[in-house]
Design an enzyme around this catalytic site. Structure first.
Site, short mmCIF file in Angstrom:
data_model
loop_
_atom_site.label_atom_id
_atom_site.label_comp_id
_atom_site.label_asym_id
_atom_site.label_seq_id
_atom_site.Cartn_x
_atom_site.Cartn_y
_atom_site.Cartn_z
N ARG A 70 35.48 35.67 36.86
CA ARG A 70 35.43 34.22 38.03
C ARG A 70 34.70 36.04 39.86
NH1 ARG A 70 38.21 37.64 41.57
NH2 ARG A 70 39.81 39.56 40.02
N VAL A 74 38.77 43.02 42.63
CA VAL A 74 39.86 43.21 41.57
C VAL A 74 41.06 42.38 42.30
CG1 VAL A 74 40.62 45.42 42.90
CG2 VAL A 74 41.49 45.27 40.67
N LEU A 138 41.42 33.92 46.26
CA LEU A 138 41.25 32.49 45.56
C LEU A 138 39.69 33.69 45.24
CD1 LEU A 138 42.46 31.28 48.05
CD2 LEU A 138 40.16 29.66 47.95
N CYS A 168 41.12 42.62 46.80
CA CYS A 168 39.46 41.67 47.59
C CYS A 168 38.19 42.61 47.42
CB CYS A 168 39.60 40.53 47.89
SG CYS A 168 41.27 39.47 47.30
#
EC number: 2.3.1.181
Length: 215
Positions: A70, A74, A138, A168
């Site tokens: 994706r 992390v 997300l 993130c």
């Protein structure tokens, strides 16, 4: 849309088998295969996105780290976090990637508002935030015009593992969860409300619960 949006309630399953099943679903689906959303909780795991940098993994300790396909950096998944995997034919739906991300963010913002929690999205940092702390992450992958991966909402979980990473990719990013803003909360009710929001914001008229495995 004529067909309902199908949801699979998977309970708690290990991350990697679900990820592999998502890949198979996306690689093998034909143009007539209906969209699905999988709702799941995972045992403790860190997942590192395609652009992930090793320095954002600070002290993973005994929690496994999985390199995945994706976008993003992390993040952490664990029990008490509601994960929704969006297996959508975005080409057929007519959604661009940014549009889909915005729809996901609006789903979460309206879900949280239904509990009296004010949340916002940030244009430069995908996800949903409450008072500056991140409550939902997300991450998507688009292949053959179809999406997989999705969103993770912190409902009622142990947030400590987030301190072992730069969530993130943001050092010192505060994390929060719905329970901290509402008190005791019913996980199944949160899941039901998320389903309703996804149906609404993905422009479906109705939903159905799918049975059977994901292998």
């Amino acid at each position: 849309m004529t067909a309902p949006l199908g949801f699979r309630e998977l309970g708690q399953l290990a991350y990697e088998p679900v990820w592999q099943a998502m890949q198979r679903f996306t690689n093998e689906r034909g143009s007539e295969r209906a969209d699905e959303i999988w709702l799941v909780q995972h045992p403790a795991v860190f997942t590192q996105g395609q652009a992930g940098k090793a320095e954002h993994l600070l002290l993973p300790g005994d929690i496994p780290v999985v390199q995945v396909d994706r976008g993003g950096q992390v993040t952490y998944h664990g029990p008490g976090q509601l994960v929704a995997y969006l297996l959508l034919d975005v080409r057929k739906l007519g959604f661009g990637v940014r549009d889909l991300v915005s729809r996901m963010e609006r789903c979460l913002i309206e879900l949280l508002a239904s509990y009296g929690v004010t949340a916002v999205a940030k244009p430069d940092a995908p996800g949903v935030y409450v008072n500056g702390a991140k409550i939902a992450s997300l991450g998507l992958r688009i292949r053959h015009g179809c999406s997989f991966h999705g969103l993770a909402l912190n409902v009622d979980m142990d947030l400590e593992p987030f301190r072992r990473i730069n969530p993130c990719g943001y050092a010192g990013l505060a994390m929060t969860q719905l329970r901290d803003h509402t008190g005791p909360i019913e996980f199944a009710e949160v899941s039901a409300r998320l389903r309703a929001q996804l149906v609404k914001h993905l422009d479906y008229a109705e939903q159905t619960t799918l049975t059977g495995g994901i292998d």
